[in-house]
Design a protein around this motif. Structure first.
Motif, mmCIF file in Angstrom:
data_model
loop_
_atom_site.group_PDB
_atom_site.id
_atom_site.type_symbol
_atom_site.label_atom_id
_atom_site.label_comp_id
_atom_site.label_asym_id
_atom_site.label_seq_id
_atom_site.Cartn_x
_atom_site.Cartn_y
_atom_site.Cartn_z
ATOM 1 N N TYR A 123 111.636 77.909 -13.835
ATOM 2 C CA TYR A 123 111.126 78.311 -12.535
ATOM 3 C C TYR A 123 109.730 77.758 -12.259
ATOM 4 O O TYR A 123 109.126 78.084 -11.237
ATOM 5 C CB TYR A 123 111.127 79.841 -12.429
ATOM 6 N N ASN B 221 109.593 72.080 -9.075
ATOM 7 C CA ASN B 221 109.029 73.108 -8.203
ATOM 8 C C ASN B 221 107.724 72.647 -7.562
ATOM 9 O O ASN B 221 107.387 73.062 -6.449
ATOM 10 C CB ASN B 221 108.744 74.390 -8.998
ATOM 11 N N ASN C 167 112.045 84.513 -6.220
ATOM 12 C CA ASN C 167 111.830 85.105 -7.541
ATOM 13 C C ASN C 167 112.554 86.431 -7.704
ATOM 14 O O ASN C 167 113.036 86.759 -8.797
ATOM 15 C CB ASN C 167 110.335 85.280 -7.809
ATOM 16 N N ALA D 230 115.978 85.569 -8.446
ATOM 17 C CA ALA D 230 116.056 85.087 -9.828
ATOM 18 C C ALA D 230 116.047 86.241 -10.818
ATOM 19 O O ALA D 230 116.801 86.232 -11.804
ATOM 20 C CB ALA D 230 114.885 84.142 -10.110
ATOM 21 N N THR E 274 113.559 76.894 -7.235
ATOM 22 C CA THR E 274 113.148 78.100 -7.958
ATOM 23 C C THR E 274 114.284 78.658 -8.803
ATOM 24 O O THR E 274 114.136 78.882 -10.007
ATOM 25 C CB THR E 274 112.650 79.174 -6.967
ATOM 26 N N VAL E 275 115.440 78.907 -8.186
ATOM 27 C CA VAL E 275 116.573 79.487 -8.908
ATOM 28 C C VAL E 275 117.378 78.349 -9.522
ATOM 29 O O VAL E 275 118.056 77.609 -8.827
ATOM 30 C CB VAL E 275 117.457 80.342 -7.977
ATOM 31 N N LEU F 168 109.394 86.250 -15.456
ATOM 32 C CA LEU F 168 109.574 85.664 -14.128
ATOM 33 C C LEU F 168 108.432 86.051 -13.200
ATOM 34 O O LEU F 168 108.148 85.352 -12.222
ATOM 35 C CB LEU F 168 110.918 86.078 -13.540
ATOM 36 N N ASN G 7 104.021 79.488 -9.428
ATOM 37 C CA ASN G 7 104.540 78.845 -8.220
ATOM 38 C C ASN G 7 103.698 79.186 -7.002
ATOM 39 O O ASN G 7 103.392 78.324 -6.176
ATOM 40 C CB ASN G 7 105.990 79.264 -7.973
#
Length: 441
Positions: free
Chosen positions: A50, A55, A78, A81, A227-228, A267, A274
């Motif tokens: 991630y 990203n 997120n 995720a 992201t995922v 995460l 991110n």
């Protein structure tokens, strides 16, 4: 040992990552923190996907073009995720299978082979981003030509193989250390960029403009796709089984609890990194009239003059190199899990890693030589589009399996969790269809 599935009566000839399965002891007595300590690690390895170089391009483009508005997209991605990784670890703990093994057991052979091919494409796209990210970082730090940097990344294979032989905890420690480097670099970057914190807070609230503005929607879908990561769902369902929890209902219940805490907290770190990349781009480029900045190289070159700090660009490149190396470790491991799980084929780790890396190096090397920095940046973004398209083919089977009571027993998804999961899957499918149509038309 053979595992028998109740629905298909299909034997699995080996455990997932059999060489490390149940190799790490867990504590059944003592304080919460003592028990928790045994489960810290898999979440960090998953979190790597991630915050990989793929990203960075989407976060930089989002911050430079639209300021802080797309922070809400990173937050929502997120949250998606966190839920999907919970389902992934739960599948591994409750059934003793990883997601790839579950697909092979449930679907007809032809369908399973198609899903395997799609998973391999996703892993190759992920590896492509890692190769390009590491090569760009080497170029920025040491002025090594991109083509040479791409070739140097083949040495990662030997490095990963060496550390894998030292034990799974060693791999987790290396990953955790590199995440700490990335985190410290971006704490510094955010501090020196002096963002408008009121606007940062406002950016976490979803805006209708994200949907109504086509340019913003495209970048938002790119952020979701970057992201995922589909390969993370295969990875997590396997590596959580490295813990030697009791293979009983109570042992599994405890394992799911602690593994979910590890995953969610890790995460959370990925979200901060991110978000920090987007905040840095918004504070440094968007507010200074440099909205055209959309790739890593341009961002690196502009950081020092705009922030007035000679360390800003250096730490940016160091974090990029750390992210690339981290993603190499987990991406290669996911490749091993996918091949062994779908095909029931065990290949020597060094050969599997070399094949995956060579498949990624060929297009990366061609683009680096033929088109230079601009071409590699475009290829980096394109790799994320591929990952986004593949995501549905991992998410839908995962939700399907964790809804099967005859597989999951008491750990089957509740009605609420099932509903929320299918809503997330539907959102991912719709957005990916939109992205696919928009990309090719």
């Amino acid at each position: 040992m053979k595992l028998i599935l109740s629905t298909q009566n299909m034997p699995l000839d080996r455990q997932s990552l059999s060489e490390t399965n149940a190799s790490i002891a867990v504590h059944t007595k003592g304080s919460f923190w003592k028990k928790m300590s045994a489960y810290i690690g898999p979440g960090l390895m998953v979190a790597v996907g991630y915050m990989d170089p793929g990203n960075w391009a989407t976060d930089i483009a989002g911050g430079a073009r639209f300021g802080y508005t797309l922070l809400s997209v990173i937050l929502i991605s997120n949250l998606f995720a966190m839920l999907l990784q919970h389902l992934s670890l739960k599948l591994g703990i409750a059934t003793g299978m990883d997601l790839a093994q579950a697909c092979r057991a449930y679907f007809p052979k032809k369908v399973a082979l198609v899903l395997w091919a799609l998973a391999e494409i996703a892993i190759t796209a992920c590896d492509l981003a890692e190769v390009l990210g590491s090569a760009i970082a080497l170029n920025l730090l040491f002025h090594i030509p991109l083509s040479v940097g791409v070739v140097i990344t083949t040495l990662d294979v030997l490095l990963i193989l060496y550390f894998q032989n030292k034990g799974f905890r060693i791999i987790e420690s290396i990953v955790g250390g590199l995440i700490a480097v990335i985190l410290m670099c971006f704490v510094y970057e955010v501090i020196v960029s002096h963002p408008e914190w009121s606007q940062v807070a406002g950016g976490l609230i979803p805006q209708k403009e994200v949907i109504t503005n086509p340019g913003m929607l495209y970048v938002a879908i790119g952020i979701l796709g970057a992201t995922v990561m589909p390969h993370n769902l295969y990875l997590h369902s396997s590596i959580i089984q490295t813990r030697a929890y009791a293979r009983t209902d109570e042992g599994r219940k405890s394992a799911i609890r602690y593994a979910t805490i590890d995953s969610t907290a890790s995460l959370g770190i990925a979200f901060f990194i991110n978000a920090a990349i987007l905040i840095l781009a918004a504070a440094t480029f968007h507010t200074t009239g440099n909205q055209q900045v959309a790739d890593i190289t341009d961002a690196h070159h502009l950081l020092d003059p705009l922030l007035g700090s000679r360390w800003a660009s250096v730490l940016f490149a160091v974090a990029l190199l750390a992210a690339g190396q981290n993603a190499t470790i987990t991406g290669t491991m996911a490749g091993q899990i996918v091949m062994e799980g779908f095909l029931n084929l065990q290949m020597k780790p060094w050969l599997r890693q070399l094949i995956t890396r060579l498949i990624a190096i060929v297009p990366a090397l061609f683009v680096a030589i033929q088109y230079g920095e601009h071409g590699t940046s475009e290829l980096l973004v394109f790799s994320q589009v591929i990952l986004s398209i593949q995501l549905s083919f991992a998410v839908i089977p995962l939700i399907l399996f964790t809804n099967k009571r005859d597989w999951m027993g008491r750990f089957v998804n509740s009605r609420l969790l099932s509903t929320v999961s299918w809503v997330i899957a539907a959102i991912i499918v719709v957005l990916n269809v939109y992205l696919l149509i928009d990309t090719f038309t």
